[in-house]
Design a protein around this motif. Structure first.
Motif, PDB file in Angstrom:
ATOM      1  N   VAL A 104       0.854  -1.182   0.000  1.00 13.73           N
ATOM      2  CA  VAL A 104       0.000   0.000   0.000  1.00 13.73           C
ATOM      3  C   VAL A 104       0.890   1.232   0.000  1.00 13.73           C
ATOM      4  N   TYR A 105       0.552   2.200  -0.857  1.00 19.89           N
ATOM      5  CA  TYR A 105       1.320   3.441  -0.958  1.00 19.89           C
ATOM      6  C   TYR A 105       0.448   4.596  -0.494  1.00 19.89           C
ATOM      7  N   VAL A 106       1.026   5.481   0.323  1.00 18.04           N
ATOM      8  CA  VAL A 106       0.260   6.518   1.005  1.00 18.04           C
ATOM      9  C   VAL A 106       0.941   7.875   0.844  1.00 18.04           C
ATOM     10  N   ARG A 110       2.391  17.074   2.721  1.00 19.78           N
ATOM     11  CA  ARG A 110       3.835  17.221   2.877  1.00 19.78           C
ATOM     12  C   ARG A 110       4.535  15.937   3.305  1.00 19.78           C
ATOM     13  N   GLY A 111       3.798  14.855   3.380  1.00 29.24           N
ATOM     14  CA  GLY A 111       4.415  13.614   3.853  1.00 29.24           C
ATOM     15  C   GLY A 111       4.619  13.631   5.359  1.00 29.24           C
ATOM     16  N   GLY A 112       3.731  14.333   6.059  1.00 30.82           N
ATOM     17  CA  GLY A 112       3.887  14.506   7.501  1.00 30.82           C
ATOM     18  C   GLY A 112       2.942  13.675   8.328  1.00 30.82           C
ATOM     19  N   MET A 113       2.159  14.362   9.183  1.00 25.77           N
ATOM     20  CA  MET A 113       1.386  13.659  10.201  1.00 25.77           C
ATOM     21  C   MET A 113       0.238  12.827   9.641  1.00 25.77           C
ATOM     22  N   ARG A 114      -0.447  13.333   8.629  1.00 26.09           N
ATOM     23  CA  ARG A 114      -1.602  12.581   8.127  1.00 26.09           C
ATOM     24  C   ARG A 114      -1.172  11.263   7.479  1.00 26.09           C
ATOM     25  N   SER A 115      -0.209  11.326   6.573  1.00 25.34           N
ATOM     26  CA  SER A 115       0.255  10.080   5.960  1.00 25.34           C
ATOM     27  C   SER A 115       0.966   9.206   6.988  1.00 25.34           C
ATOM     28  N   GLY A 116       1.665   9.841   7.922  1.00 17.62           N
ATOM     29  CA  GLY A 116       2.352   9.077   8.969  1.00 17.62           C
ATOM     30  C   GLY A 116       1.377   8.309   9.840  1.00 17.62           C
ATOM     31  N   ALA A 117       0.255   8.941  10.190  1.00 16.16           N
ATOM     32  CA  ALA A 117      -0.741   8.287  11.041  1.00 16.16           C
ATOM     33  C   ALA A 117      -1.382   7.100  10.328  1.00 16.16           C
ATOM     34  N   ALA A 119      -0.222   5.455   7.715  1.00 14.88           N
ATOM     35  CA  ALA A 119       0.809   4.442   7.453  1.00 14.88           C
ATOM     36  C   ALA A 119       1.095   3.627   8.712  1.00 14.88           C
ATOM     37  N   TRP A 120       1.169   4.303   9.859  1.00 21.37           N
ATOM     38  CA  TRP A 120       1.400   3.591  11.129  1.00 21.37           C
ATOM     39  C   TRP A 120       0.302   2.561  11.377  1.00 21.37           C
ATOM     40  N   LEU A 121      -0.952   2.985  11.196  1.00 22.58           N
ATOM     41  CA  LEU A 121      -2.083   2.102  11.445  1.00 22.58           C
ATOM     42  C   LEU A 121      -2.050   0.884  10.516  1.00 22.58           C
ATOM     43  N   LEU A 122      -1.874   1.127   9.224  1.00 18.91           N
ATOM     44  CA  LEU A 122      -1.895   0.027   8.258  1.00 18.91           C
ATOM     45  C   LEU A 122      -0.689  -0.880   8.428  1.00 18.91           C
ATOM     46  N   ASN A 123       0.442  -0.289   8.760  1.00 19.26           N
ATOM     47  CA  ASN A 123       1.643  -1.087   9.015  1.00 19.26           C
ATOM     48  C   ASN A 123       1.479  -1.947  10.258  1.00 19.26           C
ATOM     49  N   LEU A 124       0.853  -1.368  11.276  1.00 17.87           N
ATOM     50  CA  LEU A 124       0.598  -2.111  12.515  1.00 17.87           C
ATOM     51  C   LEU A 124      -0.272  -3.330  12.249  1.00 17.87           C
ATOM     52  N   TYR A 125      -1.229  -3.168  11.364  1.00 19.51           N
ATOM     53  CA  TYR A 125      -2.145  -4.262  11.050  1.00 19.51           C
ATOM     54  C   TYR A 125      -1.478  -5.350  10.211  1.00 19.51           C
ATOM     55  N   GLY A 126      -0.447  -4.956   9.469  1.00 21.19           N
ATOM     56  CA  GLY A 126       0.277  -5.959   8.700  1.00 21.19           C
ATOM     57  C   GLY A 126       0.484  -5.654   7.235  1.00 21.19           C
ATOM     58  N   PHE A 127       0.015  -4.494   6.770  1.00 18.92           N
ATOM     59  CA  PHE A 127       0.248  -4.132   5.384  1.00 18.92           C
ATOM     60  C   PHE A 127       1.684  -3.663   5.197  1.00 18.92           C
ATOM     61  N   ASN A 128       2.174  -3.819   3.980  1.00 19.64           N
ATOM     62  CA  ASN A 128       3.509  -3.347   3.616  1.00 19.64           C
ATOM     63  C   ASN A 128       3.359  -1.926   3.076  1.00 19.64           C
ATOM     64  N   VAL A 129       3.646  -0.930   3.916  1.00 26.85           N
ATOM     65  CA  VAL A 129       3.294   0.460   3.612  1.00 26.85           C
ATOM     66  C   VAL A 129       4.515   1.279   3.198  1.00 26.85           C
ATOM     67  N   THR A 130       4.318   2.074   2.141  1.00 29.45           N
ATOM     68  CA  THR A 130       5.345   3.008   1.684  1.00 29.45           C
ATOM     69  C   THR A 130       4.748   4.411   1.645  1.00 29.45           C
ATOM     70  N   VAL A 131       5.481   5.378   2.176  1.00 34.65           N
ATOM     71  CA  VAL A 131       5.020   6.767   2.238  1.00 34.65           C
ATOM     72  C   VAL A 131       5.830   7.617   1.270  1.00 34.65           C
ATOM     73  N   LEU A 132       5.161   8.558   0.611  1.00 34.62           N
ATOM     74  CA  LEU A 132       5.835   9.488  -0.291  1.00 34.62           C
ATOM     75  C   LEU A 132       6.553  10.559   0.519  1.00 34.62           C
ATOM     76  N   ALA A 133       7.874  10.559   0.462  1.00 36.49           N
ATOM     77  CA  ALA A 133       8.657  11.576   1.169  1.00 36.49           C
ATOM     78  C   ALA A 133       8.372  12.946   0.562  1.00 36.49           C
ATOM     79  N   GLY A 134       8.009  13.883   1.404  1.00 27.72           N
ATOM     80  CA  GLY A 134       7.685  15.217   0.912  1.00 27.72           C
ATOM     81  C   GLY A 134       6.252  15.366   0.449  1.00 27.72           C
ATOM     82  N   GLY A 135       5.508  14.243   0.374  1.00 24.41           N
ATOM     83  CA  GLY A 135       4.096  14.262   0.065  1.00 24.41           C
ATOM     84  C   GLY A 135       3.749  14.771  -1.330  1.00 24.41           C
TER      85      GLY A 135
END
Length: 371
Positions: A104-106, A110-117, A119-135
């Motif tokens: 899953v790509y998120v 700006r690649g800050g708190m919203r995507s971080g939150a 991504a944390w949730l989906l990663n915690l559940y078990g998805f393989n999460v990638t975040v766009l640096a700089g959003g």
């Protein structure tokens, strides 16, 4: 969970689930092509969090955001599971662990708190999460920079009614690299260009779509896995239709338009009567009120008497006579723009055609494509 830069993110996310966690209003204005709207906050919630951040403190804003985020967590996880099953039905047959490892790509602004939150949730559940640096902001910087690249273009020109759009589609079917500017803009370029077309994208969304098309074609031509720096672009050509810089309510980015104006131009020269027949076939079934409104929009440029005559002929059902007036007007406009181009003699190749024939004209165009 990992963070990667925009070029790599775009390449990888094309074959995965891409989530835009910004607010619905942000997404509707413009987004990365192919992204699914997956907002962490509603428009109103985002406004409240932002106001709290400005008027109270960062910490207070985060706590307000958590109040909104907490009750949504389970639903968000289940929504991602459902999106994966809808896109890849075979995922439903896998075990839970295998299904949860789906990539899953998120991204957010700006690649800050919203995507971080998220991504944390989906990663915690078990998805393989990638975040766009700089959003999304980093993506937009890449988009704007992309139009400055020295693309090798071939421009398909011709007077209105020459069947240029159909020719581009035929060239694409035959394996040529083609960007359909009017298709991306949802507009055919004239005052009649919005008739029977979907709503136009915003300028920002048009740029996003156009940039991604150009970068994808460059990658395919170079045989490489991701877009490279300008000097690495191969000399293979990309076909586009000759356009004025403005297409309906959107504009071709100036740098790209300048490249188009300096590129080889293949002018499909079809007799007036043949083009008129083609135009009548295309527009004869259109709503008369919409056609009349389009004539009204160009009344000043067309001339009061000509506009009045065209409108009267339309009302009387004399479509061919009406469009003969309009076609002569657009021929003059196109000719003016054509001959105002610098270095025209060295750029222009005329393709003489007796009729509007996609197959025959394509066969005449293809031999012209020596690099």
């Amino acid at each position: 969970m990992r963070r990667i830069q925009a070029k790599e993110f775009l390449q990888e996310s094309r074959i995965a689930l891409l989530l835009d966690v910004r607010s619905p209003a942000e997404y509707n204005h413009a987004h990365i092509p192919g992204a699914v709207s997956f907002p962490l906050f509603t428009d109103e919630e985002r406004k409240v969090v932002g106001t709290t951040y400005k008027r109270v403190s960062r910490e207070a804003a985060i706590k307000t955001g958590l109040d909104y985020f907490g009750p949504k967590m389970r639903g968000m996880v289940e929504s991602v599971e459902q999106l994966i099953v809808e896109r890849w039905p075979q995922a439903a047959a896998k075990t839970n662990n295998e299904q949860q490892s789906t990539k899953v790509y998120v991204y957010c602004w700006r690649g800050g708190m919203r995507s971080g939150a998220v991504a944390w949730l989906l990663n915690l559940y078990g998805f393989n999460v990638t975040v766009l640096a700089g959003g999304y902001k980093a993506f937009r910087n890449l988009v704007l920079k992309s139009f400055e690249q020295p693309y090798a273009l071939k421009v398909l020109g011709g007077y209105t009614g020459s069947g240029k759009t159909e020719l581009l589609h035929q060239l694409k079917e035959q394996g040529e690299s083609v960007v359909d500017l009017e298709g991306l803009a949802s507009h055919k370029g004239s005052a009649f260009g919005n008739i029977n077309m979907p709503p136009q994208p915003t300028q920002e969304m048009f740029e996003n779509l156009l940039s991604c098309e150009l970068q994808d074609l460059s990658c395919k031509q170079s045989g490489k896995e991701r877009a490279d720096e300008p000097e690495d672009i191969t000399p293979n050509f990309i076909w586009l239709e000759d356009e004025s810089q403005r297409i309906g309510s959107v504009n071709i980015p100036h740098a790209l338009w300048q490249t188009m104006r300096q590129s080889p131009l293949y002018f499909v020269d079809v007799p007036f009567e043949e083009r008129l027949k083609h135009i009548v076939e295309e527009y004869s079934q259109c709503d008369k009120e919409k056609l009349a409104a389009a004539i009204e929009r160009i009344k000043k440029r067309l001339g009061g008497l000509e506009a009045k005559t065209a409108a009267q002929l339309l009302e009387e059902g004399k479509i061919e006579d009406c469009f003969a007036i309009l076609l002569r007007y657009y021929d003059k406009q196109y000719s003016k723009g054509l001959h105002g181009r610098e270095n025209l003699p060295s750029l222009l190749t005329k393709i003489e055609c007796e009729t509007v024939s996609v197959e025959n004209t394509t066969n005449l165009l293809r031999p012209q494509q020596t690099v």
